[in-house]
Design an enzyme around this catalytic site. Structure first.
Site, PDB file in Angstrom:
ATOM      1  N   TYR A  37      72.323 -48.183 -30.617  1.00 33.94           N
ATOM      2  CA  TYR A  37      72.432 -48.960 -29.386  1.00 33.94           C
ATOM      3  C   TYR A  37      71.895 -48.263 -28.137  1.00 33.94           C
ATOM      4  O   TYR A  37      71.994 -48.811 -27.048  1.00 33.94           O
ATOM      5  CB  TYR A  37      73.914 -49.288 -29.101  1.00 33.94           C
ATOM      6  CG  TYR A  37      74.692 -49.873 -30.235  1.00 33.94           C
ATOM      7  CD1 TYR A  37      74.248 -51.007 -30.914  1.00 33.94           C
ATOM      8  CD2 TYR A  37      75.912 -49.316 -30.616  1.00 33.94           C
ATOM      9  CE1 TYR A  37      74.994 -51.565 -31.945  1.00 33.94           C
ATOM     10  CE2 TYR A  37      76.665 -49.862 -31.648  1.00 33.94           C
ATOM     11  CZ  TYR A  37      76.192 -50.979 -32.309  1.00 33.94           C
ATOM     12  OH  TYR A  37      76.938 -51.525 -33.331  1.00 33.94           O
ATOM     13  N   CYS A  71      67.107 -34.858 -40.885  1.00 33.68           N
ATOM     14  CA  CYS A  71      65.669 -35.016 -41.068  1.00 33.68           C
ATOM     15  C   CYS A  71      65.305 -36.456 -40.714  1.00 33.68           C
ATOM     16  O   CYS A  71      65.043 -37.292 -41.582  1.00 33.68           O
ATOM     17  CB  CYS A  71      65.289 -34.683 -42.509  1.00 33.68           C
ATOM     18  SG  CYS A  71      63.518 -34.616 -42.793  1.00 33.68           S
ATOM     19  N   TYR A 117      84.323 -45.857 -32.527  1.00 34.24           N
ATOM     20  CA  TYR A 117      83.073 -46.103 -33.254  1.00 34.24           C
ATOM     21  C   TYR A 117      82.263 -44.837 -33.502  1.00 34.24           C
ATOM     22  O   TYR A 117      81.037 -44.875 -33.571  1.00 34.24           O
ATOM     23  CB  TYR A 117      82.215 -47.153 -32.521  1.00 34.24           C
ATOM     24  CG  TYR A 117      82.945 -48.453 -32.341  1.00 34.24           C
ATOM     25  CD1 TYR A 117      83.189 -49.291 -33.425  1.00 34.24           C
ATOM     26  CD2 TYR A 117      83.436 -48.837 -31.100  1.00 34.24           C
ATOM     27  CE1 TYR A 117      83.884 -50.467 -33.274  1.00 34.24           C
ATOM     28  CE2 TYR A 117      84.146 -50.004 -30.934  1.00 34.24           C
ATOM     29  CZ  TYR A 117      84.367 -50.825 -32.023  1.00 34.24           C
ATOM     30  OH  TYR A 117      85.070 -51.988 -31.870  1.00 34.24           O
TER      31      TYR A 117
END
Length: 431
Positions: free
Chosen positions: A334, A361, A390
């Site tokens: 986000y 990576c 979250y």
């Protein structure tokens, strides 16, 4: 400081919930999730007391467990008199094992399977928030098998755009959630639900999005929900006993975000709803709200250890940490803003603008860009603030990185409530 549970001590170290974060990093190693239990309880009490004061004694906040779902959270929610919002059998099970009284649980989800519904009924979930016709029939079948009547709220979409990030905007007509009022599907769902023998329709639910800093989107949603309730009373003879406005009140992640007075917001929404209900000739319903992020976000912090510091002359600087998107994927998803500090050097001048990068990576494995810090050195403790919501709940083992432990702080004491994953843990389900 963006929150009142932060401080700088005489060593120039960042304190969180009254504890030296550098000492906690030394004790538990990094990456490390910290939780301030006193802050969580404070937020619960703001919601419980203000909702009862302004909405009435039958109002109840429901903690949205998707923000942070561990057993210890449900102990706190039980002790603070909260209800809960659960969205999967895993959350139902965690709450049940955590000792939460399941009659105060509301089970959400846009695609509850038959197995999910059966499990939740067997666990004694008090309410289902029914999302569709298919689900309604499935609940009826499973309730009939048990010769019970199951309480439900019907999820409707009011068509509100609260101007948040599109991925966390759930109240629009074309959302995957609920039945749209505008298209007439919500009315059809109510009529069908009222015809079922083993379902007791208690009212309606909506959720318009997250990280909302104003009250207007909530009062707009309340207008639509109350009008819908009045229309259903006139057309179908059913008046809602409960209206659930969902969650979504914002959280201050950075200095630029406004501070929110949650109690004042609740008072504004309540006054508005009372006036509209009176004008429509409706009894005032039992109101539910679903705070998740605003309960736990600023009660959380993540600590990392700085590793490689890289300067690309004329372009940008990087400081890499020993965690990243596996323990906090929100920037990658986000572009979520965070406040970042060097916990062991809080009084040093912030003259090094850099990108805080994870160890994966993956070029998108970033925690935050354009962060002003003292020039980091290998071994410095990097603190990312407001990570209670979250972060752990969205964590993964990407790149086969074990998930961090969770340490709860309360009254000057620390206790481990979730141990660090081992490599063996990650292979435990492989056969």
């Amino acid at each position: 400081m963006i929150c009142d549970n932060l401080n700088i001590n005489e060593k120039g170290h960042l304190e969180f919930a009254g504890r030296d974060t550098v000492e906690l990093a030394e004790k538990y190693a990094t990456p490390l999730y910290l939780l301030d239990e006193d802050k969580i309880r404070e937020k619960c009490r703001i919601y419980t007391s203000s909702m009862r004061k302004y909405f009435g004694e039958d109002a109840m906040p429901l903690y949205a467990g998707k923000a942070l779902c561990i057993k210890d959270i449900y102990r706190i929610m039980r002790e603070e008199g909260m209800g809960i919002d659960v969205v999967s059998p895993g959350e139902v099970y965690t709450a049940r094992v955590g000792g939460f009284p399941m009659e105060r649980a509301y089970f959400h989800g846009n695609n509850k399977t038959d197995t999910d519904i059966s499990f939740a009924l067997d666990m004694g979930v008090g309410y289902f928030v029914c999302d569709s016709v298919d689900e309604l029939y499935a609940i009826e079948r499973e309730a009939a098998k048990r010769s019970i009547t199951q309480k439900v709220l019907l999820r409707v979409t009011p068509g509100i755009d609260p101007h948040t990030h599109q991925a966390i905007n759930t109240g629009r007509v074309d959302s995957k959630f609920g039945a749209a009022i505008e298209t007439g599907q919500a009315k059809d769902l109510v009529a069908l639900a009222l015809s079922q023998k083993h379902i007791s329709v208690m009212g309606y639910h909506c959720h318009i999005g997250s990280q909302i800093f104003e009250t207007t989107p909530f009062t707009d949603a309340a207008d639509i929900m109350i009008k819908f309730s009045a229309d259903m009373k006139d057309e179908l003879g059913f008046e809602a006993k409960e209206i659930n406005l969902g969650g979504g009140m914002g959280v201050r992640y950075i200095e630029e975000h406004p501070e929110i007075d949650y109690a004042a917001n609740i008072a504004v929404i309540a006054d508005h709803m009372k006036a509209v209900c009176s004008a429509r000739g409706l009894k005032f319903p039992a109101v539910r709200m679903e705070p998740g992020r605003s309960i736990v976000a600023d009660a959380g912090m993540t600590l990392y250890t700085a590793g490689t510091v890289k300067t690309i002359p004329g372009f940008k600087n990087y400081v890499s940490i020993d965690g990243g998107m596996p323990d906090n994927p929100r920037y990658a998803l986000y572009q979520s803003p965070y406040t970042v500090e060097l916990a062991n050097r809080m009084n040093d001048k912030k003259d090094f603008v850099c990108t805080v990068a994870g160890r994966c990576c993956e070029s998108g494995d970033l925690i935050q860009e354009d962060v002003p810090l003292p020039r980091p050195e290998r071994g410095d403790i990097v603190a990312v603030l407001t990570t209670g919501a979250y972060n752990h709940s969205m964590a993964s083992n990407y790149n086969r990185i074990p998930r961090p432990p969770v340490v709860v702080l309360r009254g000057g004491e620390d206790r481990l409530v979730l141990r660090r994953e081992s490599y063996e843990d990650m292979l435990a389900c492989e056969v």
